[in-house]
Design an enzyme around this catalytic site. Structure first.
Site, short mmCIF file in Angstrom:
data_model
loop_
_atom_site.label_atom_id
_atom_site.label_comp_id
_atom_site.label_asym_id
_atom_site.label_seq_id
_atom_site.Cartn_x
_atom_site.Cartn_y
_atom_site.Cartn_z
N ALA A 158 3.59 -2.77 -4.52
CA ALA A 158 2.19 -2.45 -4.81
C ALA A 158 1.98 -0.95 -4.65
O ALA A 158 2.46 -0.35 -3.68
CB ALA A 158 1.25 -3.22 -3.89
N ASP A 159 1.27 -0.36 -5.60
CA ASP A 159 0.92 1.06 -5.49
C ASP A 159 -0.35 1.24 -4.68
O ASP A 159 -0.57 2.30 -4.09
CB ASP A 159 0.74 1.65 -6.88
N ARG A 160 -1.20 0.20 -4.67
CA ARG A 160 -2.41 0.27 -3.84
C ARG A 160 -2.85 -1.13 -3.48
O ARG A 160 -2.77 -2.06 -4.29
CB ARG A 160 -3.54 1.00 -4.56
N ALA B 104 -2.82 -3.37 -6.83
CA ALA B 104 -2.51 -2.76 -8.12
C ALA B 104 -1.02 -2.45 -8.15
O ALA B 104 -0.47 -1.90 -7.19
CB ALA B 104 -3.32 -1.49 -8.32
#
Length: 402
Positions: free
Chosen positions: A82-84, A92
């Site tokens: 996950a990037d965020r 995300a």
């Protein structure tokens, strides 16, 4: 999906780090990884890391994951990075992650997000607040790679290939958002405490979506039972208890579905289906659905010899839940049908309805009679008495398990 290993994190890795750890412990049979269009980070980077560490793996097209989960029911989890991570648990990640979560939910597969705590953004309330970058459409229309013959000969010659007609337009979002309700767990370097609690709650809720499967042949395996039950609905898990010494199955097992409706449907269509020549005995396994014999037992007489337990279940099961499967009496020596059977319901209301609807009706061209059965140790007294009904009603009123 994408690359979540050393090349991406300059460390042990997130999702790929979990894979590496499982492999080191000897707990991993195989890992499947996606190509991750349009930049092919999986095919280019993840493939390199898996090959380097000699982890058994196979590359699949992004669009093949659903078919893979259906063909291999032993796949236990999908793990992504996950990037965020938003405050509500939405995540995300690389485009294509959302659809992986959807197919994981449908096929009863755990969907796990592995991310460092630095990716957790408590100032972002939900995934709806995350701005998704739209990248150059040329990344989809044009593919880059190395000329194959050059690679085989040890030469790396980078080439570009136009894969769509000139003038084709493309939509190319870099990321997508996976809703928290599709995520089984979020794992960070600090553990998984909150997500573990959610998973435990989910497991408790899913007890209502579990069925008991009995009278199983010892040749039945987890894989076979899974493949059979998935025909009734998405399966979360299968458990066949085994003897600790011999490791042989015990003749029964449990199957958990995604929803209670799926489990109930499985009971209706799979009960008494023969597996290796033995009819399976299937009912709901939830604690609040277990019943005791309250005395709502019926005698069914003048039955045709062709009538079996399955037909009686299909016929009389429409009036209400049964305490146990119908039993057609048979001669102990010859095995021939004796022309009568017994059906036990979980309520007197169901038994009364069965008598009213079926007594005097024709089954296999013979007029049957349906009435309350005689009590085993009472002289001429039948079930369904006022005393039995009063005890059953009182127990139900006191919220006892009947």
């Amino acid at each position: 999906h994408c690359n979540t290993g050393t090349l991406a994190t300059a460390g042990y890795g997130t999702a790929l780090g979990i894979v590496r750890s499982l492999h080191a412990q000897g707990s991993l049979d195989r890992v499947y990884f996606t190509e991750t269009r349009p930049y092919n980070q999986g095919a280019r980077l993840t493939a390199y890391e898996l090959l380097t560490e000699e982890i058994p793996a196979q590359l699949v097209c992004d669009s093949a994951v659903s078919a893979l989960l259906r063909s291999d029911p032993m796949i236990r989890a999908i793990i992504v990075g996950a990037d965020r991570v938003a405050a509500n648990g939405d995540t995300a990640n690389k485009i294509g992650t959302y659809q992986l979560a959807i197919t994981a939910r449908y096929h009863g597969c755990q969907f796990i997000v592995a991310a460092p705590t630095t990716s957790v953004d408590l100032h972002t309330k939900s995934g709806a607040d995350i701005v998704i970058e739209e990248r150059d459409e040329a990344e989809i229309l044009v593919q880059t790679g190395f000329e194959r013959q050059g690679v085989l000969e040890g030469r790396l010659e980078r080439v570009e290939v136009q894969v769509a007609p000139v003038g084709t337009r493309a939509w190319n979002p870099s990321f997508d958002v996976t809703p928290a309700e599709l995520i089984s767990a979020i794992v960070t370097e600090r553990g998984n405490r909150g997500s573990s609690e959610r998973m435990a709650q989910k497991y408790e809720r899913n007890q209502d979506a579990s069925i008991y499967v009995g009278n199983l042949d010892d040749r039945v395996t987890d894989e076979l039972l899974w493949e059979l039950m998935v025909q009734a609905g998405p399966v979360v898990g299968v458990h066949l208890p085994k003897d600790r010494v011999t490791q042989s199955t015990q003749g029964y097992g449990f199957v958990e579905f995604q929803t209670e409706a799926d489990a109930q449907y499985a009971v209706q269509v799979m009960n008494m289906v023969k597996l290796f020549g033995k009819p399976m005995r299937i009912n709901m396994s939830a604690q609040d659905r277990r019943t005791q014999d309250i005395g709502a037992k019926l005698f069914i007489g003048n039955l045709d010899p062709t009538i079996d337990d399955k037909l009686l279940y299909d016929t009389f099961g429409t009036f209400g839940p049964m305490v146990q499967m119908p039993h057609c009496a048979r001669d102990q020596v010859s095995g021939n049908a004796r022309g009568f059977a017994f059906v036990s319901y979980a309520s007197f209301e169901a038994a009364d309805a069965a008598i009213q609807a079926m007594d005097g009706q024709y089954l296999a061209n013979k007029q049957i009679n349906v009435q309350y059965a005689f009590k085993k140790d009472a002289k001429g007294e039948r079930h369904g008495s006022a005393a039995e009904r009063l005890l059953a009603a009182q127990a139900q009123k006191n919220d006892r398990t009947l």
